[in-house]
Design a protein around this motif. Structure first.
Motif, PDB file in Angstrom:
ATOM      1  N   ARG A 128     -63.303  23.049  80.465  1.00  0.00           N
ATOM      2  CA  ARG A 128     -62.921  24.412  80.105  1.00  0.00           C
ATOM      3  C   ARG A 128     -61.716  24.882  80.937  1.00  0.00           C
ATOM      4  NH1 ARG A 128     -67.520  28.927  79.755  1.00  0.00           N
ATOM      5  NH2 ARG A 128     -67.870  27.833  77.819  1.00  0.00           N
ATOM      6  N   TYR A 165     -58.563  23.104  79.866  1.00  0.00           N
ATOM      7  CA  TYR A 165     -58.029  23.628  78.603  1.00  0.00           C
ATOM      8  C   TYR A 165     -57.256  24.931  78.834  1.00  0.00           C
ATOM      9  CZ  TYR A 165     -57.900  25.508  73.875  1.00  0.00           C
ATOM     10  OH  TYR A 165     -57.476  26.032  72.692  1.00  0.00           O
ATOM     11  N   LEU A 166     -57.846  25.824  79.653  1.00  0.00           N
ATOM     12  CA  LEU A 166     -57.187  27.107  79.923  1.00  0.00           C
ATOM     13  C   LEU A 166     -55.883  26.910  80.682  1.00  0.00           C
ATOM     14  CD1 LEU A 166     -60.243  29.356  80.831  1.00  0.00           C
ATOM     15  CD2 LEU A 166     -58.904  29.346  78.719  1.00  0.00           C
ATOM     16  N   LEU A 213     -53.294  25.797  78.276  1.00  0.00           N
ATOM     17  CA  LEU A 213     -52.831  26.922  77.450  1.00  0.00           C
ATOM     18  C   LEU A 213     -51.836  27.790  78.222  1.00  0.00           C
ATOM     19  CD1 LEU A 213     -53.616  27.518  74.565  1.00  0.00           C
ATOM     20  CD2 LEU A 213     -55.303  29.149  75.373  1.00  0.00           C
ATOM     21  N   LEU A 214     -52.133  28.006  79.512  1.00  0.00           N
ATOM     22  CA  LEU A 214     -51.226  28.801  80.357  1.00  0.00           C
ATOM     23  C   LEU A 214     -49.880  28.090  80.522  1.00  0.00           C
ATOM     24  CD1 LEU A 214     -53.623  30.185  83.104  1.00  0.00           C
ATOM     25  CD2 LEU A 214     -52.147  31.547  81.631  1.00  0.00           C
ATOM     26  N   LEU A 273     -48.616  25.942  78.452  1.00  0.00           N
ATOM     27  CA  LEU A 273     -47.961  26.014  77.137  1.00  0.00           C
ATOM     28  C   LEU A 273     -47.270  27.370  76.955  1.00  0.00           C
ATOM     29  CD1 LEU A 273     -47.544  24.613  74.371  1.00  0.00           C
ATOM     30  CD2 LEU A 273     -49.641  25.716  73.608  1.00  0.00           C
ATOM     31  N   ALA A 274     -47.975  28.447  77.367  1.00  0.00           N
ATOM     32  CA  ALA A 274     -47.383  29.792  77.276  1.00  0.00           C
ATOM     33  C   ALA A 274     -46.118  29.875  78.119  1.00  0.00           C
ATOM     34  CB  ALA A 274     -48.393  30.841  77.734  1.00  0.00           C
ATOM     35  N   VAL A 310     -43.200  27.870  76.401  1.00  0.00           N
ATOM     36  CA  VAL A 310     -42.598  28.534  75.229  1.00  0.00           C
ATOM     37  C   VAL A 310     -41.348  29.311  75.634  1.00  0.00           C
ATOM     38  CG1 VAL A 310     -42.992  30.366  73.537  1.00  0.00           C
ATOM     39  CG2 VAL A 310     -44.716  28.624  73.892  1.00  0.00           C
ATOM     40  N   PHE A 311     -41.390  29.898  76.868  1.00  0.00           N
ATOM     41  CA  PHE A 311     -40.232  30.663  77.351  1.00  0.00           C
ATOM     42  C   PHE A 311     -39.003  29.772  77.529  1.00  0.00           C
ATOM     43  CE2 PHE A 311     -43.414  33.739  78.885  1.00  0.00           C
ATOM     44  CZ  PHE A 311     -42.853  34.877  78.350  1.00  0.00           C
ATOM     45  N   ARG A 329     -38.952  32.131  64.024  1.00  0.00           N
ATOM     46  CA  ARG A 329     -39.553  33.422  63.675  1.00  0.00           C
ATOM     47  C   ARG A 329     -38.883  34.087  62.480  1.00  0.00           C
ATOM     48  NH1 ARG A 329     -39.298  36.925  69.179  1.00  0.00           N
ATOM     49  NH2 ARG A 329     -37.203  36.507  69.863  1.00  0.00           N
ATOM     50  N   LEU A 341     -40.060  32.387  59.232  1.00  0.00           N
ATOM     51  CA  LEU A 341     -41.392  32.868  58.829  1.00  0.00           C
ATOM     52  C   LEU A 341     -41.282  34.235  58.153  1.00  0.00           C
ATOM     53  CD1 LEU A 341     -43.506  31.882  61.963  1.00  0.00           C
ATOM     54  CD2 LEU A 341     -43.669  30.906  59.687  1.00  0.00           C
ATOM     55  N   LEU A 342     -40.457  35.101  58.736  1.00  0.00           N
ATOM     56  CA  LEU A 342     -40.313  36.441  58.177  1.00  0.00           C
ATOM     57  C   LEU A 342     -39.472  36.442  56.901  1.00  0.00           C
ATOM     58  CD1 LEU A 342     -39.791  38.423  61.480  1.00  0.00           C
ATOM     59  CD2 LEU A 342     -41.758  38.528  59.983  1.00  0.00           C
ATOM     60  N   PHE A 371     -42.525  45.070  67.128  1.00  0.00           N
ATOM     61  CA  PHE A 371     -43.915  45.110  67.588  1.00  0.00           C
ATOM     62  C   PHE A 371     -44.004  45.672  69.001  1.00  0.00           C
ATOM     63  CE2 PHE A 371     -47.517  43.316  69.815  1.00  0.00           C
ATOM     64  CZ  PHE A 371     -48.543  43.731  68.994  1.00  0.00           C
ATOM     65  N   SER A 372     -43.049  45.284  69.842  1.00  0.00           N
ATOM     66  CA  SER A 372     -43.080  45.752  71.226  1.00  0.00           C
ATOM     67  C   SER A 372     -42.695  47.230  71.290  1.00  0.00           C
ATOM     68  CB  SER A 372     -42.101  44.937  72.064  1.00  0.00           C
ATOM     69  OG  SER A 372     -41.868  45.580  73.288  1.00  0.00           O
TER      70      SER A 372
END
Lengths: 166, 266
Positions: free
Chosen positions: B4, B7-8, B11-12, B14-15, B18-19, B30, B33-34, B114-115
């Motif tokens: 567990r 995995y976390l 994910l962190l 990966l986040a 992305v930057f 993006r 997609l839009l 969104f922001s």
């Protein structure tokens, strides 16, 4: 399968936030519905599922913003982990502590996001960041019960009927 | 470390990764997609003629009449919208010095970011229509923002009220200045998330004679290659801020109430 249904709810909350909530904004602040859904997932679902949901829905939010790609994915992932850490202090069926916690986290995330903008050479002041974060926190805490109750009612359809063991 | 936690952590990481992705990749993903929104908008526009009925009954004629009325209403609305756009183009062209840039009219597909801290919207034209990054976006002769992300069918516009927006600008008096009076003061105009209806002109010398009511227009800038003379707003108030003046500027256009804009392509 249930977590996919929750993901659909999160995406609907996201679009409601973009399309509807700007019409009820107060001092440029709108309630952060996504934080409510992420909190629900983090408190009721296994943490891997909640973190993945937060990351995915944050990624979708990134598509709807000019902020650097990954900003919202990281924000909501951190939110999911924060809610998990705070879980022991919150009784999940009692609305008041839940609303306060969700509002607090929404305010913190808003302040963190605003601070990254104010850090650069921006016309944004620290006071304005604090005021907006406080408004978002209060507004989200007020709006939280209206989404939390239906989510609790739908808990069985999300496959989350059994409480998560601490 | 159990599964567990691993995995976390993944994910962190990966986040964080992305930057680090190049902006042109993420912008492409993006906006692509839009881009699905554009056909939806086109599909909800005016419909084609109804198929011809053979041997129509009275009920069919009445139904067809009703349909034609609805179509007529839509066409009248469409003609009115196009008329407004043509007037906007004419307003833009009047008094322009030098060669006019190519003007691309685009509909606003999504008018919100969104922001809560950022100000941007999505438009219905992209690189296939000739739009490129950093193109100015205007309404009439008033600046709305600039293009920051482009895909084939859509583009994202950073509004001038966004805190990340900056442009070299000059403040000029609304009337021709008297002899010996200052005629222009240069600075950098930035957006602000504090107030949607306020921009800030910074780096203006304390000795400058800027006053409320002066107009703020784009300056000749070789770096951005924006056309000079586009209207940004008017000076609302002036106060001292360290060794500079803080000049608050009211935008010339309400950027949240736009249904179409014009992109100036080179």
């Amino acid at each position: 399968m249930g977590i996919f249904r929750l993901l659909i709810v999160a995406v609907l909350a996201l679009f409601a936030q973009v399309a509807l909530l700007p019409h009820v904004e107060v001092r440029h602040a709108v309630p952060d519905l996504l934080v409510v859904v992420v909190a629900f997932a983090a408190l009721h679902a296994p943490i891997e599922a909640a973190a993945t949901l937060a990351f995915l829905v944050g990624g979708i939010a990134d598509c709807l913003s000019v902020a650097p790609f990954g900003t919202h994915a990281a924000i909501y992932l951190v939110a999911a982990l924060l809610f998990r850490l705070l879980r022991r202090w919150v009784f999940r069926e009692d609305l008041l502590p839940v609303a306060l916690m969700v509002g607090l986290v929404a305010g913190l995330l808003c302040a963190a996001h605003g601070a990254t903008l104010a850090w650069g050479d921006s016309a944004l002041s620290a006071g304005a960041v604090g005021a907006r974060a406080a408004a978002v926190a209060a507004y989200t805490a007020l709006a939280c019960p209206f989404l939390w109750r239906p989510l609790c009612g739908l808990r069985r359809s999300f496959g989350l009927a059994r409480p998560v063991a601490r | 470390m159990n599964e567990r936690t691993a995995y976390l952590l993944c994910l962190l990481v990966l986040a964080g990764l992305v930057f680090l992705l190049p902006e042109r990749w993420t912008a492409h993903v993006r906006l692509s997609l839009l881009g699905a929104l554009r056909p939806v908008r086109e599909a909800t526009g005016p419909k084609g003629p109804a198929p011809e009925a053979s041997g129509p009954t009275m009920a069919q004629v009445l139904a067809e009449n009703k349909l034609l009325r609805a179509q007529n209403n839509e066409l009248v609305a469409e003609a009115l919208r196009l008329r407004i756009q043509i007037d906007g183009r004419k307003e833009f062209g009047d008094g322009w010095i030098g060669e006019l840039p190519r003007v691309i009219v685009a509909e606003v597909l999504l008018d919100r970011d969104f922001s809560g801290w950022r100000r941007s919207f999505l438009i219905s034209r992209g690189s296939s229509d000739g739009i490129a990054r950093d193109n100015p976006v205007v309404r009439g002769r008033c600046v709305v923002g600039r293009v920051v992300e482009v895909s084939e069918r859509t583009a994202r516009v950073l509004l001038l009220t966004d805190p990340g927006f900056a442009v070299v600008a000059v403040a000029v008096p609304p009337d021709p200045p008297k002899e010996g009076a200052p005629a222009r003061e240069e600075g950098i105009l930035r957006g602000s998330s504090e107030d949607d209806a306020m921009l800030v002109l910074s780096r203006v010398s304390r000795r400058a004679a800027v006053q409320a009511g002066w107009l703020v227009i784009t300056a000749r800038d070789d770096a951005s290659r924006w056309p000079p003379g586009l209207l940004l707003g008017s000076v609302k108030s002036v106060s001292e801020f360290g060794s500079f003046l803080r000049v608050e500027v009211a935008p010339a256009v309400d950027v949240q109430a736009l249904d179409y804009v014009m992109v100036l392509s080179r």
